[in-house]
Write an enzyme that holds these catalytic residues in place. Structure first.
Site, short mmCIF file in Angstrom:
data_model
loop_
_atom_site.label_atom_id
_atom_site.label_comp_id
_atom_site.label_asym_id
_atom_site.label_seq_id
_atom_site.Cartn_x
_atom_site.Cartn_y
_atom_site.Cartn_z
N GLU A 237 1.06 -0.58 -5.18
CA GLU A 237 0.10 0.50 -5.43
C GLU A 237 0.93 1.78 -5.50
OE1 GLU A 237 -3.53 3.06 -3.50
OE2 GLU A 237 -1.89 2.27 -2.30
N ASP B 157 0.83 -1.20 0.00
CA ASP B 157 0.00 0.00 0.00
C ASP B 157 0.87 1.26 0.00
OD1 ASP B 157 -2.68 1.28 0.43
OD2 ASP B 157 -1.71 1.93 2.28
#
Length: 638
Positions: free
Chosen positions: A373, A320
């Site tokens: 990401e 993330d």
């Protein structure tokens, strides 16, 4: 009150080599050294406790066994390593504990064990004495296939992203969460039937706040107790593998919460984070940023990533907020960040951390996926280390997502003026190994559900959604769809409620799910649709220039496999006798039409196929098709 442990703590030693490797940041099983572990010493059994707190004045063990009093069960320094350790004879499995850390500032803080394997249900924050060695796996065949196959660049990867706390919930009073066993019984058959190859779970490590969705992790080694024990999660992964479904976890090494019981200011100093807030705090999330230059902190994170692969057999990690790690000035104004030693905004320590992380993971567990990401144009995110890349397997294609949603939001009347939003992605489609994400981030915080973003009346909205899904599955790149998208959810997602499963009672919504199943089927069964997701040899434009009609067409290819040709009509106008270039002459079968009544469409089509002729003037081939309204048609040679 629990029965007291009468013996207190006594000093215990750690293997010097373990301490040495930890100091170098290279102990991949450090979670079996630090934390709480069953241990025998001087003929007695109990638990050994160890924690890294180099600047602490004192560390002791507290829990119900001593009424949470600090100082009663002291831990002892292990040389000059900064580790404190102690043995408690008679300590049993499943007992709650914390560390009372008297910091360098003199304040005593009750801290959750950073290496806790299991913690109590929120709002409690204590850890349990636990074991990693009780589960017997039954997924040997899956694990062997994964090792032998290697990274799935040429394999179909279609990911169903979900939040375990809201995909299925208990209704009524009391605990709202189902456990992993209950979830497995319903979710696995559902995902298998829909044709997805992988499940991606939003963060499952322990976290204090439901509303953070797990992205503010409190205990990195402890699967959240919301859904059961660590072995329950292992069994869930095991069952997925037995049914041919891979499991990916979201993982958050970018930042951690400031809660006083967690990692922040662990020994009264900035231990896991930087002291200077310009380096050590994230302004967007109000969290601390890890100090990636400190060996012991890197080791904590390296070992944690490996822990999920080794102890839980997961098939990938989705990292993330990578962009926030790469840039020192991420979401910061002038004066709120410090440049690196060269005067630039690149976070050199984080870059080195990510490269080393990917090296170690791929070396230790060949065949697993590391997915970034990363929302900027940082070069080489998914390129090999030897070329200067970061070494990830895949990167989310945020540009494709933004452009596609922007285009699909337009009234079809105006799409002709936004045509480049549809075609621009192919200019960079192979610059990285991309995943095309329609993730949870696009259906929260007032953004609305995917279906609600579509223009037109209800029928047109559903047709537009089907069209967008066909474009996504046909476009080069692996696929990711967030839960609820497959049934045409109207309401945006909330962590406190299930998707509107009642929509499946309506043919139009079940039709969307039928389409997703068939798109997954074509994607998996046709090598042309996945084998060259990441290079030009698998893609050819047929016509990208008909912006006036908002029609595009392209073909997908793979060696020793028939091509698949796709034609997209982004207007509600039925276009008859529409001439399309095609790769070869002869008969072509219509293998998918998003306007089929089976999917909720109006059943405009080509009678099951078309014949491609040779264009004697240009030397190519063409066919004349009827293009359904707001629909895509896929054909392959007979």
């Amino acid at each position: 009150m629990a029965t007291p442990v009468e013996s207190g703590t006594v000093p215990c030693s750690l293997e010097p080599f373990d301490v040495y490797l930890f100091g170098r940041g290279e102990h991949w099983d450090i979670y079996r050294v630090l934390g709480a572990h069953a241990h025998a010493q001087d003929g007695e059994t109990g638990y050994r406790f160890a924690v890294w707190a180099p600047n602490a004045h004192a560390v002791s063990l507290v829990g119900p066994f001593n009424d949470w009093r600090s100082g009663d069960f002291p831990l002892f320094p292990v040389g000059t390593s900064g580790i404190w350790a102690g043995f408690v004879a008679g300590m049993e499995y499943g007992r709650l504990y914390k560390f009372a850390v008297q910091g360098a500032d003199g304040t005593v803080r009750l801290k959750t064990d950073p290496y806790a394997l299991y913690c109590e249900m929120r709002p409690g924050t204590a850890s349990f004495t636990w074991s990693l060695d009780s589960y017997a796996w039954n997924d040997a065949a899956w694990m062997q296939r994964r090792r032998e196959a290697g990274p799935p660049l040429q394999q179909p990867v279609s990911i169903y992203e979900l939040h375990a706390g809201s995909w299925m919930r208990r209704h009524g009073e009391g605990h709202p969460f189902v456990n992993w066993d209950e979830l497995a019984g319903t979710l696995i058959p559902y995902v298998r039937d829909a044709g997805f190859t992988h499940i991606e779970l939003m963060p499952v490590a322990e976290h204090p706040l439901d509303q953070s969705w797990g992205y503010q992790t409190g205990a990195y080694y402890a699967p959240t107790s919301r859904f059961g024990t660590p072995d329950d999660l292992r069994r869930f992964v095991d069952l997925c593998h037995q049914q041919g479904i891979g499991v990916i976890l979201d993982w958050v090494p970018a930042h951690f919460p400031k809660d006083d019981w967690s990692l922040g200011r662990f020994d009264g100093t900035a231990l896991y984070e930087h002291l200077d807030p310009r380096l050590g705090e994230h302004p967007d999330w109000g969290t601390y940023v890890f100090n990636y230059g400190r060996h012991e902190v890197r080791n904590f994170l390296f070992a944690n990533a490996l822990y999920w692969f080794k102890e839980f057999h997961v098939d990938g990690l989705r990292i993330d907020a990578v962009a926030s790690m790469l840039y020192l000035d991420y979401s910061r104004k002038e004066g709120e960040w410090l440049p690196n030693v060269h005067g630039g905004n690149e976070n050199l320590e984080a870059i080195d951390f990510l490269r080393e992380l990917n090296r170690v993971v791929h070396e230790q567990y060949p065949g697993v996926m590391m997915i970034a990401e990363e929302s900027t144009s940082w070069p080489g995110v998914s390129r090999p280390l030897y070329t200067g890349g970061l070494g990830f397997t895949f990167k989310w294609n945020m540009g494709w997502m933004h452009d596609t949603l922007n285009y699909m939001r337009q009234d079809p009347v105006f799409r002709a003026y936004q045509h480049s939003s549809l075609t621009f992605s192919m200019l960079y489609a192979f610059s990285e190994n991309f995943v095309l994400p329609l993730s949870h981030d696009e259906v929260v915080h007032g953004k609305g559900a995917l279906l609600s973003k579509m223009p037109g009346d209800m029928w047109q909205q559903q047709a537009n959604l089907r069209l967008m899904y066909a474009y996504m599955w046909a476009h080069p790149g692996k696929k990711l769809l967030f839960m609820g998208g497959e049934i045409g959810q109207w309401n945006e997602w909330s962590e406190s409620r299930e998707p509107d499963w009642c929509l499946r009672e309506f043919p139009a919504h079940e039709g969307i799910r039928n389409l997703v199943r068939d798109l997954n089927g074509i994607y998996a069964q046709e090598p042309a649709m996945h084998r060259h997701d990441h290079d030009w040899s698998g893609f050819r434009w047929l016509d990208f220039s008909d912006y006036g009609c908002s029609v595009i067409s392209f073909a997908r290819f793979a060696e020793d496999s028939p091509p698949v040709m796709w034609v997209f009509n982004f207007t509600p106008v039925v276009r008859r006798w529409y001439r399309v270039p095609c790769p070869r002459a002869g008969e072509w079968q219509e293998v998918l039409n998003t306007d089929s009544g089976y999917y909720g469409g109006s059943n405009v089509g080509n009678g099951g196929g078309a014949v491609a002729c040779t264009d004697n003037w240009h030397g190519g081939h063409f066919m004349e098709l009827t293009l359904p309204p707001l629909a895509a048609v896929a054909l392959k040679p007979v």
